[in-house]
Design an enzyme around this catalytic site. Sequence first.
Site, PDB file in Angstrom:
ATOM      1  N   ASP A 107     -12.245   3.762   5.559  1.00  0.00           N
ATOM      2  CA  ASP A 107     -11.237   3.357   4.575  1.00  0.00           C
ATOM      3  C   ASP A 107     -11.546   1.977   4.026  1.00  0.00           C
ATOM      4  OD1 ASP A 107      -9.051   3.366   2.965  1.00  0.00           O
ATOM      5  OD2 ASP A 107      -7.593   2.963   4.550  1.00  0.00           O
ATOM      6  N   ASP A 289     -11.416   3.132  -3.965  1.00  0.00           N
ATOM      7  CA  ASP A 289     -10.848   3.358  -2.643  1.00  0.00           C
ATOM      8  C   ASP A 289     -11.381   4.633  -2.007  1.00  0.00           C
ATOM      9  OD1 ASP A 289      -9.315   3.347  -0.384  1.00  0.00           O
ATOM     10  OD2 ASP A 289      -7.457   3.924  -1.378  1.00  0.00           O
TER      11      ASP A 289
END
Length: 411
Positions: A107, A289
Site C-alpha cells: 500500500d 495509489d
Amino acid sequence: MDCRPHHSCKQAETSLIVMRSFSAFLIAVIITASRSTSWASVTIPLTKLERAGSYLQGSAHADRARASFLKTTSGPKTIPATNLVYIQYTTSVGVGCPPTYYNLIVDTGSSNTFVGTGKKYVRTSTSVPTGQNVTVNYGSGFFSGIEYNDTVTLAAGFVIANQSIGDALKFANFDGVDGIIGVGPVDLTQDTLFPDTDTLIPTIMDNALKQGLIKQRIFGISFAPATTSNDTNGAITYGGIDPAFYTGNITYAPVTKIHPAAHYWGINVTDVTYGTHTVIPRSTAGIVDAGTSLVVLADDFFFRYLQAIPGAYLDVNNTGLIVIPPSSVAGMQPLNFTINGRAFSMDTAAQLIPLNENAIWGIETGVQYGVITNLGADSGRGSDFILGQKFMEKYYVVFDCQSQTRWLCVH
Ligand SMILES: *[C@@H]1O[C@H](CO)[C@@H](O)[C@H](O)[C@H]1NC(C)=O
Ligand SMILES: *[C@@H]1O[C@H](CO)[C@@H](O)[C@H](O)[C@H]1NC(C)=O
Ligand SMILES: *[C@@H]1O[C@H](CO)[C@@H](O)[C@H](O)[C@H]1NC(C)=O
Ligand SMILES: *[C@@H]1O[C@H](CO)[C@@H](O)[C@H](O)[C@H]1NC(C)=O
Ligand SMILES: *[C@@H]1O[C@H](CO)[C@@H](O)[C@H](O)[C@H]1NC(C)=O
Ligand SMILES: *[C@@H]1O[C@H](CO)[C@@H](O)[C@H](O)[C@H]1NC(C)=O
C-alpha cells in the site's frame, strides 16, 4: 542465521548523513542510477490476489470509501487501504527470527506495517513490545493492536532489524490477507500510536536506508494485467529503479503542493481527455495509489467521461461500477492523463473489466463493466482523482522520497 541484522546502527547513520549532504544533486543521481546496478537494491515478486466471496462486489464502493476518507482527513493522518477490492497486490514478508511469512498488501497510500489479520503474529526472541498501542483507520476498515519492534525479512539477505510493526488484535475488512506493508510517506503514521500520538513510526523504507540496506530512498512498482488468478506478475523494487520493467524515458512529476493530495503520493495532472472529449480541463491534484483497485475521478469529471460513452451508466445501487453497452465498446477512445507534459493513455482494454473476470468480481456475467469510477463528490477538494492499480497495470511507477521534494515518476 538469515535474519540477523547485517549492519550496525553506527554505520547506517553515517551513510544517512552522506546522502543528505548530496541532496542538491539527487535528481541527476537518480537519472544516472536508473541505468546502473551498482547500488543496493532488491526486487521482490508480487502476487496478485484474487479473492472469492460476496465482498468482492464492494470494490467500487470500497475505493470510494477510501477516497472520501482521504478527502475528509485534514493534516498528515493515516489513510485508507482498500480492503474490499477484487484484486490487490500482496508480497510475502517475514517477521521474527526465525521468520514467519505473511502475505501483506502493498500500500502506497498508508505507512504503517502490521500483521495478524489472517495468520496470527508469531512472536520470537526478536519481538520487543514498544509499550504503544496502535490504531489505524482506513476508508473501509481499520486495525488496532499492540506495536512491537521486530526483525522484518523482505527477501533473503534483505533484513531490517528493529522495524516497528503492529500486531492487529481487532480489525475489519482484511479478508484473505495478513496485513499491510505501508510504503507511503512517514507522516501518515502520525496519530496512530497511543500514548505517544505525536511519534512517527519509521517505515520500512526509512529503516532500510538507515541500516544501509538501500542507498536511495526510492522504490519502483510494476503491476500488469493478470492472466490467471493468483498471478505473481508484479514487482516492487526497494532502493532504486529496475530498468527491466520499463522502456523509454521516465517522466518525473513533483509531489503536488495541493492538500490533502500532498500528504500522499499526490501529483497534478494538467488535463485528461477521452478521445476528443475533455474530462479534466485544468491542472488538478490527485494521488497515485497501489492500494486502490480502480481509477477514480471526482463526480463532475467522471460524468463527462460517462456521457461521452453512448448508453453507459453508473450501476449506482448495486456494484457501483460503470456499465458499458456492448454496442459502445468498439467505439471507445483512449483515456489520456497528461502528467508533466506527457500523455499517459489507458486504451479501451485498460478501461474495461475483462468479461471472463466477472464471476470472480462477483458481478453479473455477460455485462460489460469498466474500471473508471466516481469519487462520490465533485472536484475542488484537493484530491480529485486516484490513479489506482488499474492505471499502474499500464505504467511503471517510481516513488522517490530521496530529496526534500518527493517525486513520482511514471513510465
Ligand atoms: C525500536 O527500534 C527503534 C529503532 O528502529 C529504537 O529506537 C527503539 O528504541 C526500539 N524500541 C524498543 C522498545 O526496543
Ligand atoms: C536494535 O535494537 C537493539 C536494542 O533494542 C540494539 O541493541 C541493536 O543495535 C539495534 N539494531 C539495529 C540494527 O538498529
Ligand atoms: C528520451 O529522451 C531523450 C533525451 O531527451 C530523447 O532524445 C529520446 O528520443 C527520448 N526517448 C523516447 C523513447 O521518448
Ligand atoms: C499543481 O496545480 C496547482 C493548481 O491546481 C498549482 O497551484 C501548483 O503549483 C501545481 N504544481 C504543484 C507541484 O503543486
Ligand atoms: C437506486 O435506488 C434509488 C432508491 O431506492 C432509486 O430511487 C433509484 O431509481 C435507483 N437507481 C437505479 C439506477 O436503479
Ligand atoms: C491519447 O494517447 C494515445 C496514445 O498515446 C494517442 O495515440 C492519442 O492521440 C491521444 N489522444 C489525445 C486526444 O491526445
